[in-house]
Scaffold this active site. Structure first.
Site, PDB file in Angstrom:
ATOM      1  N   CYS A 157       0.577   3.411   3.195  1.00  0.00           N
ATOM      2  CA  CYS A 157       1.226   2.766   4.347  1.00  0.00           C
ATOM      3  C   CYS A 157       2.732   2.977   4.248  1.00  0.00           C
ATOM      4  O   CYS A 157       3.392   3.287   5.252  1.00  0.00           O
ATOM      5  CB  CYS A 157       0.916   1.268   4.389  1.00  0.00           C
ATOM      6  SG  CYS A 157      -0.701   0.841   5.066  1.00  0.00           S
ATOM      7  N   HIS A 167      -7.814   8.707   2.930  1.00  0.00           N
ATOM      8  CA  HIS A 167      -7.102   9.988   3.002  1.00  0.00           C
ATOM      9  C   HIS A 167      -8.091  11.125   2.832  1.00  0.00           C
ATOM     10  O   HIS A 167      -9.086  11.012   2.115  1.00  0.00           O
ATOM     11  CB  HIS A 167      -5.990  10.082   1.946  1.00  0.00           C
ATOM     12  CG  HIS A 167      -6.419   9.723   0.566  1.00  0.00           C
ATOM     13  ND1 HIS A 167      -6.582   8.419   0.147  1.00  0.00           N
ATOM     14  CD2 HIS A 167      -6.720  10.494  -0.513  1.00  0.00           C
ATOM     15  CE1 HIS A 167      -6.964   8.398  -1.113  1.00  0.00           C
ATOM     16  NE2 HIS A 167      -7.068   9.646  -1.540  1.00  0.00           N
ATOM     17  N   CYS A 209       0.858  -1.197   0.000  1.00  0.00           N
ATOM     18  CA  CYS A 209       0.000   0.000   0.000  1.00  0.00           C
ATOM     19  C   CYS A 209       0.886   1.237   0.000  1.00  0.00           C
ATOM     20  O   CYS A 209       1.719   1.417   0.900  1.00  0.00           O
ATOM     21  CB  CYS A 209      -0.921  -0.010   1.219  1.00  0.00           C
ATOM     22  SG  CYS A 209      -1.785   1.560   1.459  1.00  0.00           S
ATOM     23  N   HIS A 251      -3.827   1.163   8.411  1.00  0.00           N
ATOM     24  CA  HIS A 251      -4.458   0.987   7.106  1.00  0.00           C
ATOM     25  C   HIS A 251      -5.973   0.857   7.252  1.00  0.00           C
ATOM     26  O   HIS A 251      -6.479  -0.107   7.818  1.00  0.00           O
ATOM     27  CB  HIS A 251      -3.908  -0.239   6.376  1.00  0.00           C
ATOM     28  CG  HIS A 251      -4.501  -0.381   5.010  1.00  0.00           C
ATOM     29  ND1 HIS A 251      -3.984   0.256   3.907  1.00  0.00           N
ATOM     30  CD2 HIS A 251      -5.621  -1.024   4.587  1.00  0.00           C
ATOM     31  CE1 HIS A 251      -4.748  -0.005   2.857  1.00  0.00           C
ATOM     32  NE2 HIS A 251      -5.749  -0.780   3.242  1.00  0.00           N
ATOM     33  N   ASP A 266       0.319  16.751  -1.519  1.00  0.00           N
ATOM     34  CA  ASP A 266      -0.046  15.928  -2.680  1.00  0.00           C
ATOM     35  C   ASP A 266       0.970  16.153  -3.797  1.00  0.00           C
ATOM     36  O   ASP A 266       1.398  17.278  -4.060  1.00  0.00           O
ATOM     37  CB  ASP A 266      -1.458  16.300  -3.160  1.00  0.00           C
ATOM     38  CG  ASP A 266      -2.062  15.230  -4.047  1.00  0.00           C
ATOM     39  OD1 ASP A 266      -3.027  14.561  -3.616  1.00  0.00           O
ATOM     40  OD2 ASP A 266      -1.551  15.046  -5.180  1.00  0.00           O
TER      41      ASP A 266
HETATM   42  P1  AMP Z   1      -7.567   9.784  -4.604  1.00  0.00           P
HETATM   43  O1  AMP Z   1      -7.714   9.902  -6.094  1.00  0.00           O
HETATM   44  O2  AMP Z   1      -8.641  10.461  -3.824  1.00  0.00           O
HETATM   45  O3  AMP Z   1      -7.338   8.329  -4.193  1.00  0.00           O
HETATM   46  O4  AMP Z   1      -6.261  10.602  -4.239  1.00  0.00           O
HETATM   47  C1  AMP Z   1      -4.974  10.067  -4.331  1.00  0.00           C
HETATM   48  C2  AMP Z   1      -4.048  11.256  -4.290  1.00  0.00           C
HETATM   49  O5  AMP Z   1      -2.755  10.805  -3.971  1.00  0.00           O
HETATM   50  C3  AMP Z   1      -3.937  12.015  -5.625  1.00  0.00           C
HETATM   51  O6  AMP Z   1      -4.309  13.379  -5.433  1.00  0.00           O
HETATM   52  C4  AMP Z   1      -2.465  11.852  -5.993  1.00  0.00           C
HETATM   53  O7  AMP Z   1      -1.937  13.006  -6.622  1.00  0.00           O
HETATM   54  C5  AMP Z   1      -1.822  11.599  -4.646  1.00  0.00           C
HETATM   55  N1  AMP Z   1      -0.576  10.858  -4.672  1.00  0.00           N
HETATM   56  C6  AMP Z   1      -0.314   9.708  -5.341  1.00  0.00           C
HETATM   57  N2  AMP Z   1       0.941   9.305  -5.102  1.00  0.00           N
HETATM   58  C7  AMP Z   1       1.491  10.219  -4.262  1.00  0.00           C
HETATM   59  C8  AMP Z   1       2.778  10.358  -3.640  1.00  0.00           C
HETATM   60  N3  AMP Z   1       3.767   9.481  -3.836  1.00  0.00           N
HETATM   61  N4  AMP Z   1       2.989  11.440  -2.848  1.00  0.00           N
HETATM   62  C9  AMP Z   1       2.004  12.343  -2.638  1.00  0.00           C
HETATM   63  N5  AMP Z   1       0.771  12.257  -3.178  1.00  0.00           N
HETATM   64  C10 AMP Z   1       0.517  11.210  -3.985  1.00  0.00           C
HETATM   65 ZN    ZN Z   2      -2.351   1.458   3.617  1.00  0.00          ZN
END
Ligand code: AMP
Ligand code: ZN
Length: 111
Positions: free
Chosen positions: A6, A97, A3, A45, A29
């Site tokens: 995680c 999140h 994950c 988680h 983000d």
């Molecule tokens: P969701 O679409 O609501 O599941 O949001 C997932 C969010 O995680 C998106 O806004 C992505 O830009 C963000 N995201 C994905 N990978 C990373 C990462 N390694 N670091 C920071 N944010 C991330």
């Molecule tokens: Zn997780």
């Protein structure tokens, strides 16, 4: 379990930290949708907003205490909190999140 969030909470995948305590981790983000866009996650988680129970709901409440504290610290007065639950609602990472978005005008209803 494999994950991404995680791994981020455990410090195994790098992130730009905003806040951390024993229950919660917050980080910016990677693909910001507003001038300020950070994510608040439980360290434990939980797959999504549809998996909140009597046993873990105190962690969710704590996420909102953190949102209040961090937005105040950053001097943010107006902000939006979003949690996408399920693929068709826009969830891409299946670790609960809260998106915290600020710094621009926002429309309602969301797309
Ligand atoms: P969701 O679409 O609501 O599941 O949001 C997932 C969010 O995680 C998106 O806004 C992505 O830009 C963000 N995201 C994905 N990978 C990373 C990462 N390694 N670091 C920071 N944010 C991330
Ligand atoms: Zn997780």
């Amino acid at each position: 379990m494999d994950c991404l969030f995680c791994s981020i909470a455990a410090g195994e995948v790098p992130s730009k930290k905003v806040y951390e305590d024993e229950l919660v981790y917050a980080f910016y983000d990677i693909e910001p949708q507003a001038p300020t866009h950070f994510l608040v996650i439980p360290k434990a988680h939980i797959s999504g907003c549809g998996d909140v129970t009597k046993d873990n709901s105190h962690i969710i409440a704590h996420c909102f205490e953190v949102i209040t504290q961090v937005t105040k610290e950053l001097g943010i007065e107006a902000f939006r909190v979003v949690s996408n639950c399920g693929e068709s609602a826009g969830q891409a990472v299946f670790h609960l999140h809260f998106h915290v978005l600020a710094g621009r005008d926002m429309t309602w209803p969301p797309g």
